[in-house]
Design an enzyme around this catalytic site. Structure first.
Site, PDB file in Angstrom:
ATOM      1  CB  SER A 195      -0.924   0.092   1.125  1.00 55.27           C
ATOM      2  OG  SER A 195      -0.238  -0.316   2.521  1.00 55.27           O
ATOM      3  CG  HIS A 241      -1.105   4.196   3.806  1.00 52.03           C
ATOM      4  ND1 HIS A 241      -2.388   3.714   4.003  1.00 52.03           N
ATOM      5  CD2 HIS A 241      -0.628   3.062   3.439  1.00 52.03           C
ATOM      6  CE1 HIS A 241      -2.786   2.578   4.112  1.00 52.03           C
ATOM      7  NE2 HIS A 241      -1.644   1.815   3.774  1.00 52.03           N
TER       8      HIS A 241
END
Length: 307
Positions: A195, A241
Site C-alpha cells: 500500500s 501511506h
C-alpha cells in the site's frame, strides 16, 4: 515546454465530439486529455506513443536559433507489463507465505516474520526489511485489495510514464513509505504490504493529471478518502501511506516537471532524461538514507515483536 494548443474550434482526432485546445507535441494533431500521454518534453497522443515504442523518432528541440531536430529512442509501454509483473510477484510471495505457514494464517509464517517491517529489527541491522515488507501481506483480503488498486492505477500510469519510469516511481514510493515508518512508528509496530507504493502511484496520478491540465478533483477525492481511512481505521500504517504518497508524487514530478527548469537552449530529449532520472535517483537515495540514519543513530530501548 508547454503543450501546444490547437485552435479554439479544434476537436480531438479520436473523439470528434470533444472540443480541445491541446495537441500532440510530436504530430501536432489536436487531442483531448484522455488521448495524451506525458513525455519528457510536452505530451504525445496515444498513436505516437504506440509508434515510438519501436521506432527512432525525430522531435523538436529548443535552441536560440529556433527548432532543431533531436533524435532519441523512446521506450514506452504498449501494455502494462511491469504492473502485471509486480502483481505476479506479490501473489507468488503470498503463496509462498501460505505454503510456509501451512494455512492462510500467514502471520505465523517465517517469511512474513523475517520480512515484515519492524523498526526495532531494522535498528538491529536487518535492512532488507525496508524492501521485503513491500511485497508481503497479512491476509488474502489484504493482498486482493492492494492488487486491485495496483491494477487500476498501474495500467494507465505505466502507459503514460513508460516501464522504466513507472518501476522507478513504484520503488521510490515503497522505500519512501519505509522511511516514514522508520521516522514515525514505534520499534515494535509491524507493517507490511504494497500500500505504501500504491499510495505513491496515487501521488503519481495526481502529478500526471496536473501536467495534462485535467481537473485533479477526482484524484484528490480518492486520495482524501484513502487518507481518512488511514487515519481512522485501526491497524493501518498511516506513516507508510503518507510517506509513499509524498515520495511517489515527488518522483513523478522529477520526471515530468523538473526538465522544464532547463534553459530553452538546453532543453532536449537527452537533457530532459538526465534531469528526470537524476532527480528520481536522488529521491531513492534519500528515502533509503533516512531509514539508515534513523537506524544507526537510535539510542533508546529496542522492543521487537516476538512470536
Amino acid at each position: 515546454m508547454t503543450i501546444p494548443t490547437a485552435g479554439p474550434t479544434a476537436v480531438c482526432y479520436r473523439h470528434p465530439d470533444r472540443p480541445t485546445a491541446l495537441s500532440c507535441t510530436r504530430c501536432g494533431r489536436p487531442a483531448c486529455p484522455e488521448c495524451l500521454r506525458p513525455a519528457a518534453v510536452g505530451a504525445h497522443c496515444v498513436d505516437c506513443v504506440r509508434d515510438q515504442g519501436t521506432q527512432q523518432v525525430t522531435r523538436p528541440g529548443f535552441g536560440d536559433r529556433g527548432v532543431r531536430p533531436v533524435v532519441a529512442r523512446v521506450r514506452t509501454a504498449r501494455r502494462p507489463i511491469a504492473t502485471y509483473t509486480l502483481i505476479a510477484i506479490n501473489v507468488a510471495v503470498f503463496a509462498y507465505t501460505v505454503y510456509a505457514a501451512g494455512s492462510f494464517d500467514v502471520q505465523i509464517s517465517a517469511p512474513l516474520l523475517h520480512g515484515e517491517l519492524v523498526r526495532g529489527n531494522v535498528i538491529l541491522g536487518e535492512y532488507w526489511r525496508l524492501l521485503t515488507a513491500g511485497f508481503l501481506h497479512y491476509s488474502l483480503i489484504h493482498l486482493a485489495v492492494n492488487m486491485v488498486s495496483l491494477y487500476i492505477l498501474g495500467r494507465d500510469l505505466e502507459i503514460a510514464l513508460g516501464i522504466g519510469r513507472f518501476v522507478m516511481v513504484y520503488m521510490i514510493a515503497l522505500f519512501g513509505g519505509s522511511a516514514a515508518v522508520m521516522l514515525l512508528q514505534g520499534n515494535e509496530t509491524r507493517s507490511a504490504g504494497a500500500s505504501g507504493a500504491i499510495y505513491g502511484l496515487m501521488g503519481a496520478m495526481l502529478v500526471v493529471v496536473l501536467r495534462l491540465r485535467i481537473s485533479p478533483a477526482p484524484v484528490l477525492t480518492i486520495i482524501a478518502i484513502n487518507l481518512v481511512m488511514s487515519f481512522t481505521i485501526p491497524g493501518i500504517s498511516m506513516a507508510a501511506h503518507v510517506g509513499g504518497l509524498i515520495f511517489g508524487a515527488a518522483a513523478t514530478a522529477a520526471f515530468i516537471f523538473a526538465p522544464r527548469l532547463l534553459p530553452a537552449s538546453g532543453r532536449s530529449e537527452s537533457a530532459a532524461n538526465i534531469v528526470g532520472w537524476s532527480g528520481a535517483a536522488l529521491l531513492l537515495v534519500t528515502a533509503i538514507a533516512i531509514s539508515v540514519i534513523v537506524a544507526v543513530t537510535y539510542s533508546g530501548p529496542i522492543m521487537v515483536y516476538i512470536r
